[in-house]
Design a protein around this motif. Sequence first.
Motif, PDB file in Angstrom:
ATOM      1  N   ALA A 364      38.846 -76.121  12.478  1.00  0.00           N
ATOM      2  CA  ALA A 364      38.169 -76.322  13.764  1.00  0.00           C
ATOM      3  C   ALA A 364      39.169 -76.373  14.906  1.00  0.00           C
ATOM      4  N   GLU A 365      40.326 -76.995  14.653  1.00  0.00           N
ATOM      5  CA  GLU A 365      41.355 -77.088  15.687  1.00  0.00           C
ATOM      6  C   GLU A 365      41.899 -75.709  16.049  1.00  0.00           C
ATOM      7  N   ILE A 366      42.203 -74.911  15.031  1.00  0.00           N
ATOM      8  CA  ILE A 366      42.776 -73.577  15.284  1.00  0.00           C
ATOM      9  C   ILE A 366      41.765 -72.669  15.973  1.00  0.00           C
ATOM     10  N   LEU A 367      40.504 -72.707  15.523  1.00  0.00           N
ATOM     11  CA  LEU A 367      39.479 -71.839  16.105  1.00  0.00           C
ATOM     12  C   LEU A 367      38.948 -72.387  17.432  1.00  0.00           C
ATOM     13  N   GLU A 368      39.320 -73.644  17.729  1.00  0.00           N
ATOM     14  CA  GLU A 368      38.884 -74.292  18.961  1.00  0.00           C
ATOM     15  C   GLU A 368      37.354 -74.337  19.046  1.00  0.00           C
ATOM     16  N   THR A 372      30.711 -79.304  14.146  1.00  0.00           N
ATOM     17  CA  THR A 372      29.314 -78.966  13.870  1.00  0.00           C
ATOM     18  C   THR A 372      29.129 -77.452  13.846  1.00  0.00           C
ATOM     19  N   SER A 373      29.754 -76.759  14.823  1.00  0.00           N
ATOM     20  CA  SER A 373      29.678 -75.295  14.871  1.00  0.00           C
ATOM     21  C   SER A 373      30.367 -74.681  13.657  1.00  0.00           C
ATOM     22  N   LEU A 374      31.481 -75.264  13.258  1.00  0.00           N
ATOM     23  CA  LEU A 374      32.196 -74.742  12.099  1.00  0.00           C
ATOM     24  C   LEU A 374      31.361 -74.899  10.834  1.00  0.00           C
ATOM     25  N   TYR A 375      30.742 -76.062  10.636  1.00  0.00           N
ATOM     26  CA  TYR A 375      29.900 -76.260   9.453  1.00  0.00           C
ATOM     27  C   TYR A 375      28.745 -75.259   9.426  1.00  0.00           C
ATOM     28  N   TYR A 376      28.211 -74.937  10.598  1.00  0.00           N
ATOM     29  CA  TYR A 376      27.112 -73.968  10.676  1.00  0.00           C
ATOM     30  C   TYR A 376      27.595 -72.583  10.217  1.00  0.00           C
ATOM     31  N   GLN A 382      28.273 -68.980   3.191  1.00  0.00           N
ATOM     32  CA  GLN A 382      27.814 -69.267   1.836  1.00  0.00           C
ATOM     33  C   GLN A 382      26.497 -68.574   1.530  1.00  0.00           C
ATOM     34  N   GLU A 383      25.606 -68.546   2.530  1.00  0.00           N
ATOM     35  CA  GLU A 383      24.308 -67.903   2.329  1.00  0.00           C
ATOM     36  C   GLU A 383      24.461 -66.394   2.143  1.00  0.00           C
ATOM     37  N   MET A 384      25.361 -65.781   2.917  1.00  0.00           N
ATOM     38  CA  MET A 384      25.527 -64.323   2.842  1.00  0.00           C
ATOM     39  C   MET A 384      26.253 -63.899   1.568  1.00  0.00           C
ATOM     40  N   THR A 385      27.215 -64.701   1.134  1.00  0.00           N
ATOM     41  CA  THR A 385      28.001 -64.318  -0.045  1.00  0.00           C
ATOM     42  C   THR A 385      27.405 -64.853  -1.345  1.00  0.00           C
ATOM     43  N   GLY A 386      26.645 -65.926  -1.234  1.00  0.00           N
ATOM     44  CA  GLY A 386      26.119 -66.548  -2.445  1.00  0.00           C
ATOM     45  C   GLY A 386      27.156 -67.359  -3.188  1.00  0.00           C
ATOM     46  N   LEU A 387      28.301 -67.639  -2.551  1.00  0.00           N
ATOM     47  CA  LEU A 387      29.379 -68.392  -3.189  1.00  0.00           C
ATOM     48  C   LEU A 387      29.518 -69.769  -2.547  1.00  0.00           C
TER      49      LEU A 387
END
Length: 416
Positions: A364-368, A372-376, A382-387
């Motif tokens: 989160a720090e690097i992506l600024e 909450t946005s990162l968890y989303y 995870q939903e797209m890859t199924g992993l």
Amino acid sequence: MMKRWIQRALPGGEALQSLVDGLAEELGRSVVLDDPLVRLMCASRHFGDEDPVRVRTLLQGIADDEAIRHVVSQGVTGWTRPGYLEGRDDLGLKPRYCVPILERGYMLGILMVVAKDGDLTAAETGAIARTARAVAAEMYAERLAADTDQEQTRDLVNRLVGADSAQRSAARRRLLDDGLLPAGPHVVVTVVAVAGLRGPSGRVGTALRGALEPFRQTRTAHGLSAVDQDRAVLVQVFDREPAEEELELQARGVVRSLGTFLDRGATTLVGVGGRRAELADAWISHDQARVALRAARRMPRLGGIGDWERLGEYAVLLQLPDEALDDSLVPEPLRRLLDGGGNARLEETLRCFLENAGSVPRTAEILEVHRTSLYYRLRQIQEMTGLDLDDGAHRLVLHLGLRLWDLVRAPADQPS
């Protein structure tokens, strides 16, 4: 004084210097003889027609890079007949009448006469042609001797880094016995490849020899090079362990030189091998340099220079043959993410998350972004890859897949 200094300091030889001086006196014009890379060999005294480029070249022993690029861009190094080189006021370059020195298919050099008015008489061009023929005869004999030495060196270097252990041992003994290279303690092999050049045969080889020449003898290393058409191998033995930054600067110097000697259509790639403790292991560094060269080709972010010591896991993946490195290797779960339109942000998020060992705070720090946005975003991945990103094995599949994706997107028209 200037004339005596030139005769003493430049590498053209007394016979060539005498021919250049004689022509200059006959014409009453400044004359210079350059090698095929537009590097100064012999120069006459001035006749009041000198320009800033000529003066700087005599003082430095070589023309400025921009002046050399101007000559190359005019195609002079590929001419088969005399012609006028356009001047460049912004470079301080007056027009020159240029005669390619050719003998039996060899491009030996370029004879240049300052012609600020661009209008030489028939008598003057005749005198220049006579001198050019004499220069060609003199330079051809020197070229034959140089070719013999280069061929012997090329053979020794190629056998030293080749696949046959007996030939490697024999080449090593010969190099040591002849004092051409020391045994160690720090051996590095660099491979250089050039592609995309249109022009006379042999031009790339000449440029490669010129670009590698400064690294045959440095303050900290002894080296030998083997040039083979569009690629070259440089073996160096350092007195101390070279730093990564030192080898990178050297590689960038080679790229810069080739960019000066060749036209802008050429693509240069450099692969630097691992550091070995003795000359007997030069072949290992050479094999690693070839892998690093593949990395330079397949990974644009490397800027054309690959170093085995910096490749990490890419060094393992690049052991795969070229025909196997295609997008079929990318795991299907990751493909679903990469193939989905507009998912560049999710790819960037996944890369950052994996590079930082799954640390949410650090990512989160690097992506600024807010956590909450990162968890989303991670849930979307995870939903797209199924992993499951909490599963180490699943993270490994995605991380390895991203590395393979980096490699299979290589430009198709670069040297390998």
